[in-house]
Design an enzyme around this catalytic site. Structure first.
Site, PDB file in Angstrom:
ATOM      1  N   SER A 126      43.705 -29.677  31.550  1.00  0.00           N
ATOM      2  CA  SER A 126      44.027 -29.957  30.152  1.00  0.00           C
ATOM      3  C   SER A 126      44.990 -31.131  30.047  1.00  0.00           C
ATOM      4  O   SER A 126      45.140 -31.709  28.967  1.00  0.00           O
ATOM      5  CB  SER A 126      44.687 -28.734  29.498  1.00  0.00           C
ATOM      6  OG  SER A 126      43.806 -27.660  29.459  1.00  0.00           O
ATOM      7  N   GLU A 141      49.643 -26.109  25.034  1.00  0.00           N
ATOM      8  CA  GLU A 141      48.388 -26.837  25.222  1.00  0.00           C
ATOM      9  C   GLU A 141      48.177 -27.876  24.115  1.00  0.00           C
ATOM     10  O   GLU A 141      47.835 -29.027  24.375  1.00  0.00           O
ATOM     11  CB  GLU A 141      47.206 -25.857  25.250  1.00  0.00           C
ATOM     12  CG  GLU A 141      45.869 -26.524  25.376  1.00  0.00           C
ATOM     13  CD  GLU A 141      45.096 -26.072  26.598  1.00  0.00           C
ATOM     14  OE1 GLU A 141      44.337 -26.903  27.118  1.00  0.00           O
ATOM     15  OE2 GLU A 141      45.244 -24.921  27.024  1.00  0.00           O
ATOM     16  N   ASP A 182      48.153 -31.987  24.725  1.00  0.00           N
ATOM     17  CA  ASP A 182      46.998 -32.814  24.356  1.00  0.00           C
ATOM     18  C   ASP A 182      47.420 -34.002  23.504  1.00  0.00           C
ATOM     19  O   ASP A 182      47.060 -35.146  23.774  1.00  0.00           O
ATOM     20  CB  ASP A 182      45.973 -31.981  23.570  1.00  0.00           C
ATOM     21  CG  ASP A 182      45.101 -31.114  24.462  1.00  0.00           C
ATOM     22  OD1 ASP A 182      45.229 -31.220  25.683  1.00  0.00           O
ATOM     23  OD2 ASP A 182      44.296 -30.330  23.931  1.00  0.00           O
TER      24      ASP A 182
END
Length: 563
Positions: free
Chosen positions: A475, A272, A276
């Protein structure tokens, strides 16, 4: 009555538990899946707790947010400084005095405030904290993919009634760190690969959203962007370098993160965190990028709350923030929800653009008194953030039109009423959608989300030196949309205009101009006979699955460049 007598009275209330109130009676205290208790905390162990103090002039703050965010207002773009916001919302002298004296009388030490003076973080022993917060009982817990350790109370806390006008809530007692809903999907099967792409990369995004090699930051303006991480996850600079080596050869980009705020651990990189950083820096290419990494990693602190404190304590911040954190709205107390919403208003008044992922559970589902309802997510449901949903390619191997990604979070808040800026768009959807779920499943008068969307399916990410395919979730869509807004801010700043700030009033006034409308597909929801796993469906115009749609960069730049 003298001050000493007042303090003795307060202390007596602490110790007796009488004349007390519960600031968060509706806060969920059940243990989240994957967490286990390790038993009571030692009475002499030290805790850090955050006290949210009552703010002033919130109606005036709302007026100012609307004025600086509405293109038809003469105050549009004339944002407040952090000092202006502090002057407006700072707690009353009575509140500051009362709370500080109460904490000092209880033995609290090393208390720190923020510029706006509306949060106070103090250290106490477990014994002192349990005396101070009647009913609380601190335990150690461990859980999550990273085996995170926290200290929390499974029992509700109470405060002396005399503090009711002065304290919104106390942070560090109940809320657990979130877990990632990012998933790696199985690779779709296809015969032959000529002319096909094999997953979403920066070049696929740039082609789909019509960016050219020239659509990058200048490297010279006072422009920056940020992503925030609240999982026990880190990015590795070497992964970013390898990602750009593999996928960033066709556009100018920055080789490293400009600033890390918080603790960058030395553990394994998280997918994650890697996602990002890599997609914010490739969509918002060649723009200075900050990473907020697990701010406030003491066991007693809530990472998301610590990030909000950082925003209230730093006068020069990036213009765009993308955040992939989310929680079930019904798991959080009203006091907490309302206060966090006010923190987003403070950011909007300062001209910050906050983008939140809409979630990866479609409309969600929960059972209330034996009846199913959809389950909205927060902060996605806040009226003062821009919420980003998710899409897939119609053909997973071709750069084609987009359809709904069935996981794309969306729906209607059960806490926040529908803001005026989206009144017309939501009313139009509710009156024209041919596939509305039963009305008992959602609050049609609530804040509806998402506002926009981007691809959320089938991304390539480099994590721990390994390229990983088919990573999916909102995300992914959130940093992509954020990066493109940073490019638009670049043009605005270079032409002498203020950054975009809180985008929603303008977005809804312009009725989706500059966005590809996504009109096919539905997202998931309750698996029962009544709705059979189907939530809301997309259609022409705004819908609670993909919002107004996905970015067509040249058109979006044109529509958002002036004034």
């Amino acid at each position: 009555m003298g001050l000493g007598a007042c303090l003795l009275g307060l202390l007596a209330l602490i110790l007796s538990g009488k004349c007390s109130y519960s600031p968060e009676p509706d806060q969920r205290r059940t243990l989240p899946p994957g967490w286990v208790s390790l038993g009571r905390a030692d009475p002499e162990e030290e805790l850090s707790l955050t006290f949210a103090l009552k703010q002033q002039n919130l109606e005036r703050l709302l007026e100012l947010v609307q004025a600086v965010s509405d293109p038809s207002s003469p105050r549009y773009g004339k944002y407040l400084t952090l000092e202006d916001v502090a002057e407006l919302v700072r707690p009353s002298p009575l509140t500051l005095h009362t709370v500080q004296k109460w904490l000092l009388a209880a033995g609290a030490w090393n208390c720190h405030s923020v510029t706006t003076q509306d949060f106070l973080t103090c250290w106490l022993s477990v014994r002192q904290a349990e005396l101070l917060l009647s009913g609380a009982e601190f335990h150690h817990y461990v859980g999550g993919a990273a085996e995170t350790h926290v200290v929390r109370s499974p029992r509700p806390y109470q405060l002396p009634q005399a503090l009711a006008p002065h304290v919104d809530f106390v942070g560090g007692l109940h809320r657990f760190p979130p877990t990632s809903s990012l998933r790696q999907r199985p690779e779709p099967q296809v015969a032959g690969t000529i002319g096909l792409h094999l997953g979403v990369t920066p070049s696929v995004i740039r082609e789909r959203y019509n960016l050219t090699a020239q659509d990058v930051g200048s490297g010279t303006s006072n422009n920056s962007q940020a992503c925030a991480q609240f999982l026990e996850q880190y990015f590795h600079s070497s992964d970013l370098a390898e990602f750009m080596r593999l996928f960033g050869g066709k556009f100018v980009h920055q080789a490293s993160v400009a600033r890390v705020v918080g603790q960058q651990g030395r553990g394994r990189a998280g997918i994650e965190a890697s996602l990002d950083v890599q997609y914010l820096m490739s969509a918002g290419a060649n723009i200075s990028t900050w990473v907020y990494s697990n701010p406030g990693r003491h066991e007693g602190q809530e990472p998301f709350l610590q990030w909000l404190l950082l925003l209230s304590n730093e006068s020069a911040l990036p213009h765009v923030h993308t955040v992939s954190y989310g929680d079930d709205e019904d798991s959080l107390s009203r006091a907490y929800l309302q206060r966090v919403n006010t923190e987003f208003m403070k950011a909007a008044a300062r001209g910050l653009t906050l983008l939140f992922a809409s979630g990866d559970s479609g409309a969600g589902c929960r059972s209330v008194s034996g009846r199913h309802q959809f389950r909205p997510s927060f902060p996605a449901s806040s009226p003062y953030v821009t919420t980003v949903g998710g899409t897939s390619f119609q053909n997973p191997f071709l750069i084609t039109n987009e359809i709904v990604d069935y996981i794309s979070g969306g729906g209607f808040s059960n806490v926040f009423p529908r803001p005026s800026y989206q009144e017309e768009a939501v009313a139009q959807f509710l009156s024209s959608s041919p596939h509305l779920p039963p009305s008992s499943y959602f609050n049609a008068s609530g804040r509806a989300y998402p506002d926009v969307a981007a691809l959320s399916d089938g991304y390539w990410v480099v994590s721990n030196s390994v390229p990983i395919p088919w990573v999916s979730g909102t995300s992914a869509s959130t940093p992509v949309f954020g990066g493109l807004l940073s490019l638009i801010n670049e043009h605005r700043i270079l032409s002498g205009r203020p950054p975009l700030g809180f985008l929603n009033p303008r977005l809804y006034q312009q009725r989706g101009a500059g966005l590809f409308d996504v009109t096919h597909g539905c997202h998931e929801s309750c698996l029962n006979e009544e709705v059979e796993g189907q939530g809301f469906c997309s259609g022409a115009g705004w819908d609670p699955v993909t919002g107004w749609g996905t970015p067509n960069f040249p058109a979006l730049l044109k529509t958002l460049l002036n004034p």
